[in-house]
Design an enzyme around this catalytic site. Structure first.
Site, PDB file in Angstrom:
ATOM      1  N   LYS A   1       1.934  -2.829   6.281  1.00  0.00           N
ATOM      2  CA  LYS A   1       2.249  -2.725   4.857  1.00  0.00           C
ATOM      3  C   LYS A   1       3.728  -2.390   4.639  1.00  0.00           C
ATOM      4  O   LYS A   1       4.319  -2.785   3.625  1.00  0.00           O
ATOM      5  CB  LYS A   1       1.336  -1.692   4.188  1.00  0.00           C
ATOM      6  CG  LYS A   1      -0.129  -2.134   4.131  1.00  0.00           C
ATOM      7  CD  LYS A   1      -0.290  -3.478   3.430  1.00  0.00           C
ATOM      8  CE  LYS A   1      -1.742  -3.865   3.242  1.00  0.00           C
ATOM      9  NZ  LYS A   1      -1.906  -5.144   2.507  1.00  0.00           N
TER      10      LYS A   1
ATOM     11  N   SER B   1       0.847  -1.199   0.000  1.00  0.00           N
ATOM     12  CA  SER B   1       0.000   0.000   0.000  1.00  0.00           C
ATOM     13  C   SER B   1       0.875   1.240   0.000  1.00  0.00           C
ATOM     14  O   SER B   1       2.024   1.209   0.453  1.00  0.00           O
ATOM     15  CB  SER B   1      -0.893   0.010   1.246  1.00  0.00           C
ATOM     16  OG  SER B   1      -1.546   1.257   1.406  1.00  0.00           O
TER      17      SER B   1
ATOM     18  N   TYR C   1      -1.792  -0.363  10.667  1.00  0.00           N
ATOM     19  CA  TYR C   1      -2.001  -0.783   9.276  1.00  0.00           C
ATOM     20  C   TYR C   1      -0.804  -0.343   8.432  1.00  0.00           C
ATOM     21  O   TYR C   1      -0.258  -1.128   7.649  1.00  0.00           O
ATOM     22  CB  TYR C   1      -3.296  -0.187   8.728  1.00  0.00           C
ATOM     23  CG  TYR C   1      -3.444  -0.403   7.235  1.00  0.00           C
ATOM     24  CD1 TYR C   1      -3.835  -1.642   6.726  1.00  0.00           C
ATOM     25  CD2 TYR C   1      -3.171   0.617   6.327  1.00  0.00           C
ATOM     26  CE1 TYR C   1      -3.953  -1.855   5.364  1.00  0.00           C
ATOM     27  CE2 TYR C   1      -3.283   0.416   4.961  1.00  0.00           C
ATOM     28  CZ  TYR C   1      -3.677  -0.816   4.483  1.00  0.00           C
ATOM     29  OH  TYR C   1      -3.783  -1.029   3.127  1.00  0.00           O
TER      30      TYR C   1
END
Length: 248
Positions: A156, A139, A152
Site C-alpha cells: 500500500k 490504506s 501488505y
C-alpha cells in the site's frame, strides 16, 4: 448527478469498498463496469445498479485479462473516463519472515501489478483525449503501518508512491490520479486484517480510531465521487486519508 455522462471501471466492485464506490457512481449518473474475480458477484452488482451498467469477471493481476477488460469497456462505453483500482488482498497477520513467497507474490500482484497493467492499457487513451481520472485504493497501512502486516503495508505504500508518480507524469495530459487511504472497514477483508473477528479484537482495533468506527463502503463512495468528479479538477497526486483520524 456529479458524474452524469461519465463512464467508469471499478475493480473489486462486487463487494466491500468497491461496491460502495460503484453504487455512489451509479447514483451520481455514471455508467459503471464492475470488474471482479467473483463472476456471480460482479453480475449481481451490475443487475442491482440497473440498465447501463455491466459486470465482467477478470483476474486483475493477469495482463491478458486486464487488456480484455479495457477493450470490452471501450467497446461498450466508447471511452473510459474513470478508473478505480480498488481490487486488493492481504496476507494474514504474521511475522514478516513467516509470510511465504507465494503469499508475498500474490499480494504484490493484486495490489501493485494490477495498477501497472491497467495504466499500460488505459493511460494511452486518456492521454490522447487529454482527460481522465484514476483513483487508487491504498490504506492507512501505507501511512501508519501495523505490525505483522509488513508486506501488505509495503504494497500500500507502493500504491501511494505510484499515485504521486502517475499524477506528475499524466498531469500535462489533463489526466488526474489520486488515492484513498481508508482504515479497515466492514468488508470481506476485515477478518484477515485482524487475524480473527471477535468482539474483543474489534474493540481493541476501534480504540485506535479517534472517531470510533470503521470506514464504510459509503465513506469510500463519497470520497471517490468527489475525487473523480469535475469538482476536483485541481486535485491530483493526493492520497486522502478517510480513516476517522487513525493516522493523526
Amino acid at each position: 448527478m456529479r458524474l452524469e455522462g461519465k463512464t467508469a471501471i471499478v475493480t473489486g466492485g462486487a463487494s466491500g469498498f468497491g461496491a460502495g464506490i460503484a453504487r455512489k457512481f451509479a447514483a451520481e449518473g455514471a455508467q459503471v463496469m464492475i470488474v471482479d474475480l467473483d463472476h456471480d458477484g460482479a453480475m449481481a452488482m451490475a443487475d442491482e445498479l440497473g440498465a447501463g451498467h455491466f459486470g465482467h469477471r477478470a483476474n486483475v493481476a493477469k495482463s491478458a485479462e486486464v487488456a480484455e477488460v479495457v477493450a470490452t469497456a471501450r467497446q461498450v462505453f466508447g471511452e473510459v473516463d474513470i478508473l478505480v483500482n480498488n481490487a486488493g488482498i492481504t496476507h494474514l497477520p504474521k511475522a514478516m519472515e513467516e509470510v511465504d513467497e507465494e503469499e508475498f507474490d500474490r499480494v504484490f500482484a493484486v495490489n501493485c501489478k494490477s495498477v501497472y497493467l491497467f495504466a499500460r492499457e488505459l493511460a494511452p487513451f486518456m492521454k490522447l483525449r487529454k482527460a481522465g481520472a484514476i483513483l487508487n485504493l491504498a490504506s492507512t497501512a501505507a501511512v501508519s503501518p501495523r505490525p505483522r502486516l509488513s508486506w501488505y503495508n509495503a504494497s500500500k505504500g507502493w500504491m501511494n508512491t505510484a499515485t504521486k508518480a502517475m499524477a506528475v507524469e499524466l498531469a500535462p495530459y489533463g489526466v488526474r490520479v489520486n488515492a484513498l487511504n481508508p482504515v479497515a472497514g466492514e468488508t470481506p477483508l476485515l477478518a484477515s486484517f485482524m487475524g480473527e473477528d471477535t468482539p474483543e479484537i474489534r474493540a481493541k482495533f476501534l480504540s485506535t480510531i479517534p472517531l470510533g468506527r470503521f470506514s464504510t463502503p459509503e465513506d469510500m463512495g463519497n470520497a471517490a465521487c468527489f475525487l473523480c468528479s469535475d469538482e476536483a479538477s485541481m486535485v491530483t497526486g493526493v492520497c486522502m486519508e478517510v480513516d476517522g483520524g487513525r493516522c493523526i
